[in-house]
Design a protein around this motif. Sequence first.
Motif, PDB file in Angstrom:
ATOM      1  N   MET A   1      66.221  38.877  97.982  1.00  0.00           N
ATOM      2  CA  MET A   1      65.431  38.868  96.751  1.00  0.00           C
ATOM      3  C   MET A   1      63.954  39.052  97.105  1.00  0.00           C
ATOM      4  SD  MET A   1      65.748  36.253  93.558  1.00  0.00           S
ATOM      5  CE  MET A   1      65.422  34.799  94.569  1.00  0.00           C
ATOM      6  N   GLU A   2      63.329  40.050  96.507  1.00  0.00           N
ATOM      7  CA  GLU A   2      61.924  40.361  96.819  1.00  0.00           C
ATOM      8  C   GLU A   2      60.962  39.396  96.133  1.00  0.00           C
ATOM      9  OE1 GLU A   2      60.904  44.769  97.382  1.00  0.00           O
ATOM     10  OE2 GLU A   2      62.412  44.812  95.784  1.00  0.00           O
TER      11      GLU A   2
ATOM     12  N   ASN B   1      47.804  36.464  92.640  1.00  0.00           N
ATOM     13  CA  ASN B   1      46.670  35.563  92.819  1.00  0.00           C
ATOM     14  C   ASN B   1      46.994  34.500  93.867  1.00  0.00           C
ATOM     15  OD1 ASN B   1      44.061  34.589  92.363  1.00  0.00           O
ATOM     16  ND2 ASN B   1      44.677  33.286  90.659  1.00  0.00           N
ATOM     17  N   GLY B   2      47.697  34.932  94.910  1.00  0.00           N
ATOM     18  CA  GLY B   2      48.052  34.032  95.996  1.00  0.00           C
ATOM     19  C   GLY B   2      49.294  33.193  95.750  1.00  0.00           C
ATOM     20  N   VAL B   3      49.929  33.365  94.587  1.00  0.00           N
ATOM     21  CA  VAL B   3      51.124  32.598  94.241  1.00  0.00           C
ATOM     22  C   VAL B   3      52.362  33.437  94.548  1.00  0.00           C
ATOM     23  CG1 VAL B   3      52.407  31.471  92.385  1.00  0.00           C
ATOM     24  CG2 VAL B   3      49.902  31.343  92.425  1.00  0.00           C
ATOM     25  N   LYS B   4      53.159  33.004  95.507  1.00  0.00           N
ATOM     26  CA  LYS B   4      54.366  33.754  95.876  1.00  0.00           C
ATOM     27  C   LYS B   4      55.415  33.614  94.784  1.00  0.00           C
ATOM     28  CE  LYS B   4      57.697  34.394  99.643  1.00  0.00           C
ATOM     29  NZ  LYS B   4      58.174  33.880 100.954  1.00  0.00           N
ATOM     30  N   THR B   5      55.705  34.725  94.131  1.00  0.00           N
ATOM     31  CA  THR B   5      56.629  34.722  92.998  1.00  0.00           C
ATOM     32  C   THR B   5      57.789  35.665  93.274  1.00  0.00           C
ATOM     33  OG1 THR B   5      54.702  34.380  91.555  1.00  0.00           O
ATOM     34  CG2 THR B   5      56.804  34.947  90.495  1.00  0.00           C
ATOM     35  N   TYR B   6      58.988  35.136  93.227  1.00  0.00           N
ATOM     36  CA  TYR B   6      60.182  35.947  93.457  1.00  0.00           C
ATOM     37  C   TYR B   6      60.517  36.755  92.200  1.00  0.00           C
ATOM     38  CZ  TYR B   6      61.104  33.723  97.926  1.00  0.00           C
ATOM     39  OH  TYR B   6      61.000  33.294  99.238  1.00  0.00           O
ATOM     40  N   ALA B   7      61.238  37.851  92.426  1.00  0.00           N
ATOM     41  CA  ALA B   7      61.576  38.762  91.331  1.00  0.00           C
ATOM     42  C   ALA B   7      63.088  38.930  91.208  1.00  0.00           C
ATOM     43  CB  ALA B   7      60.912  40.124  91.551  1.00  0.00           C
ATOM     44  N   PRO B   8      63.785  37.905  90.715  1.00  0.00           N
ATOM     45  CA  PRO B   8      65.238  38.031  90.559  1.00  0.00           C
ATOM     46  C   PRO B   8      65.571  39.034  89.456  1.00  0.00           C
ATOM     47  CG  PRO B   8      64.465  36.023  89.528  1.00  0.00           C
ATOM     48  CD  PRO B   8      63.290  36.599  90.264  1.00  0.00           C
TER      49      PRO B   8
ATOM     50  N   GLU C   1      71.510  35.950  89.930  1.00  0.00           N
ATOM     51  CA  GLU C   1      70.994  36.175  91.276  1.00  0.00           C
ATOM     52  C   GLU C   1      70.123  35.003  91.722  1.00  0.00           C
ATOM     53  OE1 GLU C   1      68.544  39.489  93.933  1.00  0.00           O
ATOM     54  OE2 GLU C   1      68.199  39.395  91.764  1.00  0.00           O
ATOM     55  N   LEU C   2      69.265  34.525  90.836  1.00  0.00           N
ATOM     56  CA  LEU C   2      68.377  33.409  91.179  1.00  0.00           C
ATOM     57  C   LEU C   2      69.178  32.143  91.467  1.00  0.00           C
ATOM     58  CD1 LEU C   2      65.522  32.207  91.422  1.00  0.00           C
ATOM     59  CD2 LEU C   2      65.603  31.748  88.958  1.00  0.00           C
ATOM     60  N   MET C   3      70.149  31.848  90.608  1.00  0.00           N
ATOM     61  CA  MET C   3      70.957  30.643  90.812  1.00  0.00           C
ATOM     62  C   MET C   3      71.732  30.697  92.118  1.00  0.00           C
ATOM     63  SD  MET C   3      72.409  29.584  87.034  1.00  0.00           S
ATOM     64  CE  MET C   3      73.177  31.167  86.684  1.00  0.00           C
ATOM     65  N   ALA C   4      72.360  31.835  92.388  1.00  0.00           N
ATOM     66  CA  ALA C   4      73.150  31.975  93.619  1.00  0.00           C
ATOM     67  C   ALA C   4      72.260  31.818  94.852  1.00  0.00           C
ATOM     68  CB  ALA C   4      73.850  33.335  93.628  1.00  0.00           C
ATOM     69  N   TYR C   5      71.052  32.388  94.799  1.00  0.00           N
ATOM     70  CA  TYR C   5      70.108  32.305  95.923  1.00  0.00           C
ATOM     71  C   TYR C   5      69.675  30.851  96.134  1.00  0.00           C
ATOM     72  CZ  TYR C   5      66.122  33.544  98.899  1.00  0.00           C
ATOM     73  OH  TYR C   5      65.236  33.655  99.941  1.00  0.00           O
TER      74      TYR C   5
ATOM     75  N   ASP D   1      61.119  44.834  89.579  1.00  0.00           N
ATOM     76  CA  ASP D   1      61.795  44.650  88.299  1.00  0.00           C
ATOM     77  C   ASP D   1      62.358  43.234  88.240  1.00  0.00           C
ATOM     78  OD1 ASP D   1      62.825  45.158  85.830  1.00  0.00           O
ATOM     79  OD2 ASP D   1      64.626  46.168  86.549  1.00  0.00           O
ATOM     80  N   ALA D   2      61.736  42.376  87.452  1.00  0.00           N
ATOM     81  CA  ALA D   2      62.138  40.968  87.398  1.00  0.00           C
ATOM     82  C   ALA D   2      62.584  40.579  85.993  1.00  0.00           C
ATOM     83  CB  ALA D   2      60.977  40.078  87.823  1.00  0.00           C
ATOM     84  N   ALA D   3      63.513  39.648  85.929  1.00  0.00           N
ATOM     85  CA  ALA D   3      63.970  39.111  84.652  1.00  0.00           C
ATOM     86  C   ALA D   3      63.155  37.870  84.307  1.00  0.00           C
ATOM     87  CB  ALA D   3      65.448  38.752  84.741  1.00  0.00           C
ATOM     88  N   LYS D   4      62.825  37.706  83.027  1.00  0.00           N
ATOM     89  CA  LYS D   4      62.161  36.479  82.597  1.00  0.00           C
ATOM     90  C   LYS D   4      63.210  35.374  82.503  1.00  0.00           C
ATOM     91  CE  LYS D   4      60.967  35.258  78.358  1.00  0.00           C
ATOM     92  NZ  LYS D   4      60.302  35.124  77.041  1.00  0.00           N
TER      93      LYS D   4
END
Length: 231
Positions: free
Chosen positions: A1-2, A7-14, A19-23, A72-75
């Motif tokens: 997952m990328e 602004n310095g905040v590491k934000t994943y893009a599920p 995908e987010l839950m499984a990760y 491409d990320a889901a909200k």
Amino acid sequence: MESHLLNGVKTYAPSSREELMAYAIKNQQILVAVNAEKILHATKQSREIINRNLGYPDGAGAVWALKKKGLDAAKIPGCELWLDIVSHYYKTKTFYLVGGKQEIIDQTVKQLEKEFKGINIVNYRNGYIKSDQEKKDLISDIVSKKPDVIFVAMGSPKQELLMEEIQKQHSAVYQGLGGSFDVYTGNVKRAPHWWVKNNLEWTYRLLSQPSRIKRQIHLVRFFINLHLNKY
């Protein structure tokens, strides 16, 4: 997952909630919601907390910022994500809940047990931890009961700092929920579905609470910065 630094905040893009839950389940991560306000008002402490853990796009602002970076990320609203986790895993995982007033957490557990028949909530307590001893007792209880998933609803950064402290002694999936128990039990009203679906939840909140205008003005600055590629 990328992921990308906003602004310095590491934000994943599920690409999806699944995908987010499984990760998170696989890696036993602490899930931390990232929205426009957290990006705009990021401090050294808030950046470090999010970057140590799994920051996900909780609001439309974070999604738009990620898309500007080509991801491409889901909200994924946090007040929905925790219930998705429950729905997907309540038959196979155990749960521990911390947060809210006593009557709210009691109501939350009762409602979960009614909605998800057979859910295994190994224990729960309110969010008013008044001493180091109470915190030690909570951590000892969690270590003893070994829940797979722990939800903590106390507001940021308090909930994240507590989850990190517990995680040092017990590996699990953690999610900070803020006021989600209040929303789930109907004690706080969320925006109707149409407003949420069209990324206008902030507008509904402003119309419902005009006193939020000072807070919402900052979001205008966020979108200007986003347009100017400052993130």
